[in-house]
Design a protein around this motif. Structure first.
Motif, PDB file in Angstrom:
ATOM      1  N   PHE A 180      12.151 -16.300  17.130  1.00  0.00           N
ATOM      2  CA  PHE A 180      11.162 -17.050  16.363  1.00  0.00           C
ATOM      3  C   PHE A 180      10.241 -18.071  16.913  1.00  0.00           C
ATOM      4  O   PHE A 180      10.889 -18.963  17.660  1.00  0.00           O
ATOM      5  N   CYS A 181       8.834 -17.772  16.658  1.00  0.00           N
ATOM      6  CA  CYS A 181       7.932 -19.040  17.244  1.00  0.00           C
ATOM      7  C   CYS A 181       8.200 -20.212  16.536  1.00  0.00           C
ATOM      8  O   CYS A 181       7.984 -20.163  15.246  1.00  0.00           O
ATOM      9  N   PRO A 182       8.404 -21.313  17.156  1.00  0.00           N
ATOM     10  CA  PRO A 182       8.355 -22.748  16.381  1.00  0.00           C
ATOM     11  C   PRO A 182       7.369 -23.283  15.922  1.00  0.00           C
ATOM     12  O   PRO A 182       6.706 -24.300  16.456  1.00  0.00           O
ATOM     13  N   THR A 183       6.733 -22.439  14.912  1.00  0.00           N
ATOM     14  CA  THR A 183       5.244 -23.058  14.641  1.00  0.00           C
ATOM     15  C   THR A 183       5.343 -24.312  14.065  1.00  0.00           C
ATOM     16  O   THR A 183       4.428 -25.064  14.082  1.00  0.00           O
ATOM     17  N   HIS A 205      -3.699 -22.773  23.515  1.00  0.00           N
ATOM     18  CA  HIS A 205      -3.517 -22.326  21.950  1.00  0.00           C
ATOM     19  C   HIS A 205      -2.306 -21.340  22.009  1.00  0.00           C
ATOM     20  O   HIS A 205      -1.732 -20.831  22.927  1.00  0.00           O
ATOM     21  N   VAL A 206      -1.866 -21.135  20.792  1.00  0.00           N
ATOM     22  CA  VAL A 206      -0.769 -20.173  20.536  1.00  0.00           C
ATOM     23  C   VAL A 206      -1.233 -19.101  19.562  1.00  0.00           C
ATOM     24  O   VAL A 206      -1.754 -19.452  18.486  1.00  0.00           O
ATOM     25  N   LEU A 263       3.381 -14.560  26.737  1.00  0.00           N
ATOM     26  CA  LEU A 263       4.036 -15.750  27.450  1.00  0.00           C
ATOM     27  C   LEU A 263       5.265 -15.977  26.392  1.00  0.00           C
ATOM     28  O   LEU A 263       5.194 -16.308  25.350  1.00  0.00           O
ATOM     29  N   HIS A 264       6.444 -16.059  27.290  1.00  0.00           N
ATOM     30  CA  HIS A 264       7.642 -16.402  26.427  1.00  0.00           C
ATOM     31  C   HIS A 264       7.866 -15.521  25.198  1.00  0.00           C
ATOM     32  O   HIS A 264       8.171 -15.763  24.175  1.00  0.00           O
ATOM     33  N   GLU A 265       7.756 -14.123  25.484  1.00  0.00           N
ATOM     34  CA  GLU A 265       7.686 -12.981  24.665  1.00  0.00           C
ATOM     35  C   GLU A 265       9.030 -13.075  24.053  1.00  0.00           C
ATOM     36  O   GLU A 265       9.556 -12.410  22.933  1.00  0.00           O
ATOM     37  N   THR A 266      10.331 -12.964  25.060  1.00  0.00           N
ATOM     38  CA  THR A 266      11.549 -12.928  24.903  1.00  0.00           C
ATOM     39  C   THR A 266      12.302 -13.946  25.683  1.00  0.00           C
ATOM     40  O   THR A 266      11.956 -14.491  26.642  1.00  0.00           O
ATOM     41  N   MET A 317       5.211 -16.897  22.299  1.00  0.00           N
ATOM     42  CA  MET A 317       5.817 -17.966  22.500  1.00  0.00           C
ATOM     43  C   MET A 317       7.107 -18.270  21.592  1.00  0.00           C
ATOM     44  O   MET A 317       7.245 -19.295  21.012  1.00  0.00           O
ATOM     45  N   VAL A 318       7.842 -17.313  21.815  1.00  0.00           N
ATOM     46  CA  VAL A 318       9.175 -17.360  20.902  1.00  0.00           C
ATOM     47  C   VAL A 318      10.342 -17.942  21.543  1.00  0.00           C
ATOM     48  O   VAL A 318      11.252 -18.667  20.903  1.00  0.00           O
ATOM     49  N   ALA A 319      10.418 -17.953  22.754  1.00  0.00           N
ATOM     50  CA  ALA A 319      11.491 -18.406  23.608  1.00  0.00           C
ATOM     51  C   ALA A 319      10.922 -19.957  24.112  1.00  0.00           C
ATOM     52  O   ALA A 319      10.427 -19.700  25.262  1.00  0.00           O
ATOM     53  N   THR A 320      11.277 -21.068  23.487  1.00  0.00           N
ATOM     54  CA  THR A 320      10.463 -22.328  23.764  1.00  0.00           C
ATOM     55  C   THR A 320      11.747 -23.405  23.755  1.00  0.00           C
ATOM     56  O   THR A 320      12.558 -23.156  22.834  1.00  0.00           O
TER      57      THR A 320
END
Length: 441
Positions: free
Chosen positions: A289-292, A274-275, A220-223, A257-260
């Motif tokens: 970049f996943c906004p962890t 969960h992510v 999900l939201h890979e790019t 979940m990088v494009a959030t």
């Protein structure tokens, strides 16, 4: 009279992860019937227990076995096959054609055993896998002793394993029935991604997941391109679409979940989803970049995954924890972001929560399964040890893992695999390399 138990492990440090920030020195773990039955000072443990096997690890840290929440284990056989290419080209011109040509039960079995060998040697005791012929992955996990969550792939288009989504669902649910009572293997849904699975299939999975309490894993939201295309086609972001279809829930594991944006983070938070953060793969494919930090601050559970070795080249979850910590600091501009203890939690208890097994594993607590990794901290590169957790995340790697137990059974002893033949695993990998290279010429 000393109490008879199966195993007593003495260690320089024990890092249970739960409770948080806790490090025990010169303590021991008692294991009986596959479970942790005591954690106490070694001097006391040696008086209280008489073990069938006693293990002295005077320079080691004991931690919960690592939990890899997203992998494509058989793709280990495609490691290095098509490196340094953009994601779309990498998939469409190299990986998908190679899979169409080569993927079958034999490929999946050999690749799975290879990946499991690597994972065990680097401290991973549980992995979640999403690949074709999941029954072959399950057999490899069953035979080698590792804990596994097999996420069977569902796509509307034909794959090497299924002609359409209905067939994938039928075969996957049959596999789940076969392993329903297995203590180490669970089976879950894995709709590949919103762009390969239509609304009708996603709604059906959502209903089945809710009724039967079966977890779901989805890319999900890979790019950023994925999100832009979704907005054009559906008029909504992929997270919004899954929410509308009933597929965002505490049983859903969202991979990448990088494009959030703020809306995505809010949906993750309110739904309880969960992510699975795969930092090395995201970096290698330049996905984003996943906004962890923002997610963790919002109370979202974020775990770690290696992704497949074709887009990572490694099964080392210590490397993922280190990369995640460093990346979080760089992206947020805060040196305090994602400290070592939190990175270790992402690789252990957070992973257990993401897979719904936090009552069973993910921490070294009494009553939990004895899923344990021992890391040797005596090396030159790790001295001096001011903080063992810091050394684990910033100065160690999978190559420092010496011993591994799953459900109390030792699977790695002094770097030697006990349920896999390393030479045979390497030989099979080389055979596949020669087959693929010969076809490519």
């Amino acid at each position: 009279m000393p109490q008879a138990i199966d195993t007593l492990i003495h260690a320089r440090w024990i890092i249970p992860v739960v409770p948080e920030q806790k490090v025990y020195e010169n303590c021991s773990l008692a294991v009986e019937g596959g479970q942790i039955t005591a954690l106490m000072p070694s001097a006391e443990a040696k008086i209280r227990f008489k073990a069938k096997r006693e293990v002295e690890l005077g320079h080691h840290a004991l931690i919960p076995g690592l939990i890899n929440t997203h992998n494509h284990a058989p793709m280990t056989l495609l490691r290095g096959y098509a490196d340094d290419r953009p994601l779309k080209e990498w998939l469409e011109k190299h990986i998908w054609p190679a899979e169409q040509r080569w993927v079958g039960p034999e490929f999946v079995a050999d690749g799975s055993r290879h990946a499991i060998a690597e994972m065990l040697r680097s401290g991973t005791t549980t992995f979640s896998d999403q690949y074709f012929y999941p029954e072959a992955v399950a057999i490899a996990a069953r035979e080698t002793g590792i804990r596994a969550h097999i996420a069977f792939p569902i796509l509307d288009v034909p794959t090497p394993w299924s002609r359409h989504a209905e067939e994938a669902l039928h075969k996957g649910l049959a596999l789940r029935d076969n392993y329903r009572a297995h203590e180490r293997i669970e089976v879950m849904f894995a709709p590949h991604a919103p762009y390969t699975v239509g609304d009708q299939t996603l709604e059906k999975i959502a209903v089945c997941s809710a009724e039967a309490q079966i977890p779901v894993q989805i890319h999900l939201h890979e790019t950023y391109q994925e999100v832009e295309t979704a907005l054009k086609q559906h008029g909504e972001r992929p997270t919004e679409r899954l929410q509308r279809l009933g597929l965002m829930s505490p049983q859903t594991l969202c991979v990448h979940m990088v494009a959030t944006n703020e809306r995505d983070i809010e949906l993750l938070k309110t739904s309880g989803a969960h992510v699975a953060h795969c930092p090395s793969s995201n970096l290698k494919l330049a996905s984003g970049f996943c906004p962890t930090v923002e997610m963790l601050d919002a109370g979202i559970n974020v775990s770690l995954g290696t992704d497949g070795a074709a887009s990572n080249n490694s099964q080392d979850l210590f490397a993922e924890a280190s990369t995640a910590a460093l990346l979080a600091k760089a992206v947020s501009g805060k040196a305090t972001a994602l400290p070592a203890h939190q990175a270790l939690a992402m690789a252990t208890i957070n992973g257990a929560r993401a897979l719904g097994i936090e009552e069973k594993t993910g921490s070294l607590e009494i009553g939990k399964s004895a899923d344990i990794a021992a890391i040797d901290l005596s090396g030159l590169e790790q001295q001096p040890v001011h903080d063992p957790v810091s050394q684990l995340i910033y100065a160690s790697g999978g190559h420092n893992v010496s011993d591994v137990w799953v459900a109390g059974k030792q699977l790695l002893e002094d770097r030697q695999l006990l349920t896999l033949n390393e030479a045979e695993v390497i030989q099979r990998a080389q055979l596949w390399r020669d087959r693929i290279a010969g076809h490519s010429r």
